[in-house]
Enzyme design. Structure first.
Site, PDB file in Angstrom:
ATOM      1  N   ASP A 383      14.764  14.671  -2.969  1.00 29.91           N
ATOM      2  CA  ASP A 383      14.008  13.494  -2.523  1.00 29.91           C
ATOM      3  C   ASP A 383      13.127  13.035  -3.677  1.00 29.91           C
ATOM      4  O   ASP A 383      11.905  13.110  -3.622  1.00 29.91           O
ATOM      5  CB  ASP A 383      13.155  13.878  -1.292  1.00 29.91           C
ATOM      6  CG  ASP A 383      12.420  12.693  -0.697  1.00 29.91           C
ATOM      7  OD1 ASP A 383      12.662  11.547  -1.120  1.00 29.91           O
ATOM      8  OD2 ASP A 383      11.594  12.914   0.211  1.00 29.91           O
ATOM      9  N   CYS A 410      14.655   6.675  -2.462  1.00 29.95           N
ATOM     10  CA  CYS A 410      13.823   5.490  -2.224  1.00 29.95           C
ATOM     11  C   CYS A 410      14.186   4.385  -3.212  1.00 29.95           C
ATOM     12  O   CYS A 410      13.472   3.395  -3.332  1.00 29.95           O
ATOM     13  CB  CYS A 410      12.341   5.838  -2.299  1.00 29.95           C
ATOM     14  SG  CYS A 410      11.836   6.520  -3.876  1.00 29.95           S
TER      15      CYS A 410
END
Ligand code: SAH
Length: 452
Positions: A383, A410
């Site tokens: 992540d 993201c």
């Protein structure tokens, strides 16, 4: 093309056929792209050229002649001017489709054939942010809170931030009014003088606890006692009031040193039934309900049975690690921010989980160490921040070869790049699931499973 086919100040009527990743409408004048903020695909618009470069131009939207069926009335001009809600003029279902399409387009460009599922959205796509970092400046002789106009440091006064938890908007106004009342000076960027730079507020979605951090250029704040008394009296939710020192002439919001003025030095909240402590300097996802959707997707993708060893790289305060630890044999987390690693260790203890270890360091370094030490994992969870995985991290994955990689991203641009790199080691992505963590904005979060 030798020369721009348009000139500054020229007015013209064009048809918009695409949206950029920044949410700007794109029209083509003989293959030459024209970027128009606020215009939507399918629309016929009258524009004025603001800036003409050799390969592209920016134009201002003067009039929508034929509107898109997806156009909705914007909430306020300020949300476009500041970039708080650059997609506010696009109907929410179309925002979700836009995000799915963005990922598809990036995959096409990278020659990846990975199905992208429809974006999982929110029922009420506003008021979701659990965190605010609001600049404090003098505007027309008065201490003011608001947001910078896009690509500038001009503060636009703002009281309703639309995408933020309204309790946070209210808290910012309480602090602003107290600062005004006690004539505490606002920070002045031009001369690196004055006192209060930012008001940071975090609020627990489930716990309803609130942390307020005053970011100050100086440890000494005039009338601090009255200020503290005023804040805690007006905002009973406040369980933590902190002072953060940032004396540098910098755009970075928080300094490295923090001291507690009142209450705890952390905020507590819950996610998927686990409790988390969050220090001011630690990362915590800003959309709590969608974070639960995202993590549920990630856990499902990992396919845990209770027997697996999991590596959680870029583990923050351990939110994903602990969620996975409930369904795995052993979890190893790695994170570069010391406060976050301490939070993660505390969080493991708070939740009675003993099958998780957190290491402080750069994921790319620690992955190499682990690989060299012979550690392997059944599932590698990543992540990373916007810049994606470091080449040395990917190289270590190529040696360790965990059978499954779950990639929470993201930034779909670096995601596509990293997937292409992982393919060289025999990984194939089965699907990407976008989850809308940032409604009204152009940010795209997603979960992708890769297997060998
Ligand atoms: N998985 C967590 C955090 C994700 S945000 C969550 O969902 O809450 C990304 C995290 O990576 C941040 O905590 C950041 O501090 C950390 N980070 C950034 N660069 C890093 C690096 N090179 N090595 C390890 N961690 C890093």
């Amino acid at each position: 093309m030798a020369k721009a086919p348009v000139a500054k100040n020229q007015e013209m009527t064009v048809t918009i056929d695409d949206l950029t990743y920044e949410g700007m409408g794109v029209a083509k004048v003989a293959h030459y792209p024209l970027f128009v903020e606020g215009a939507l695909p399918g629309e016929e618009v009258r524009v004025r050229i603001v800036k003409a470069e050799k390969k592209y131009a920016f134009a201002r939207l003067e009039e929508v002649l034929v509107a898109s069926p997806d156009r909705v009335a914007p909430k306020a001009k300020a949300y476009a001017q500041t970039g708080i809600a650059p997609l506010q003029h696009l109907a929410y279902p179309a925002q979700l489709a836009f995000k799915q399409h963005q990922v598809e387009t990036l995959y096409q460009k990278a020659h990846l054939t990975i199905p992208v599922r429809p974006t999982l959205g929110m029922t009420t796509p506003s008021g979701y942010r659990n965190k605010a970092q609001i600049p404090v400046r003098m505007v027309n002789g008065e201490l003011t809170t608001g947001f910078y106009k896009r690509r500038s440091h001009d503060l636009l006064p703002l009281e309703d931030f639309y995408i933020q938890d309204p309790h946070i908007d209210h808290a910012v106004l309480v602090v602003r009014d107290l600062l005004r009342q006690f004539q505490v000076p606002a920070y002045d960027e031009a001369t690196n003088s004055g006192v209060i730079r930012h008001i940071m507020v975090r609020r627990g979605y489930y716990s309803k606890q609130m942390m307020i951090v005053l970011v100050s250029r100086t440890w000494v704040i005039p009338h601090l006692d009255e200020l503290m008394a005023g804040i805690t009296a007006a905002l009973p939710e406040v369980t933590s009031l902190m002072l953060n020192l940032n004396d540098q002439a910098t755009n970075v919001i928080l300094g490295k040193k923090t001291r507690t003025l009142f209450g705890q030095d952390y905020l507590e909240d819950q996610l998927l039934g686990s409790t988390f402590r969050i220090s001011p300097l630690s990362f915590y996802q800003v959309n709590p309900t969608q974070t639960e959707v995202l993590y549920t997707e990630a856990v499902r993708a990992a396919g845990l049975t209770g027997q697996e060893t999991v590596i959680d790289a870029y583990s923050g305060i351990g939110t994903i690690s602990l969620t996975m630890a409930k369904h795995a044999k052993q979890v190893y987390g790695v994170e570069v921010v010391p406060e976050a690693v301490k939070d993660a260790q505390t969080n493991a203890r708070l939740n009675g989980l003993t099958n998780v270890d957190f290491v402080l360091g750069k994921a790319e370094d620690v992955m190499q160490d682990w690989q060299a030490q012979g550690l392997t994992a059944d599932v590698l969870m990543v992540d990373p921040p916007r810049k994606g995985l470091a080449p040395s991290f990917i190289a270590a994955v190529g040696k360790m070869l965990p059978p499954k990689v779950v990639y929470v991203s993201c930034n779909p641009a670096t995601l596509a790049r990293d997937i292409a790199a992982l393919q060289a080691f025999g990984y194939r992505a089965t699907a990407t699931q976008p989850v809308d963590m940032f409604p009204q904005t152009t940010s795209i979060e997603s979960v992708t499973v890769l297997t060998r």
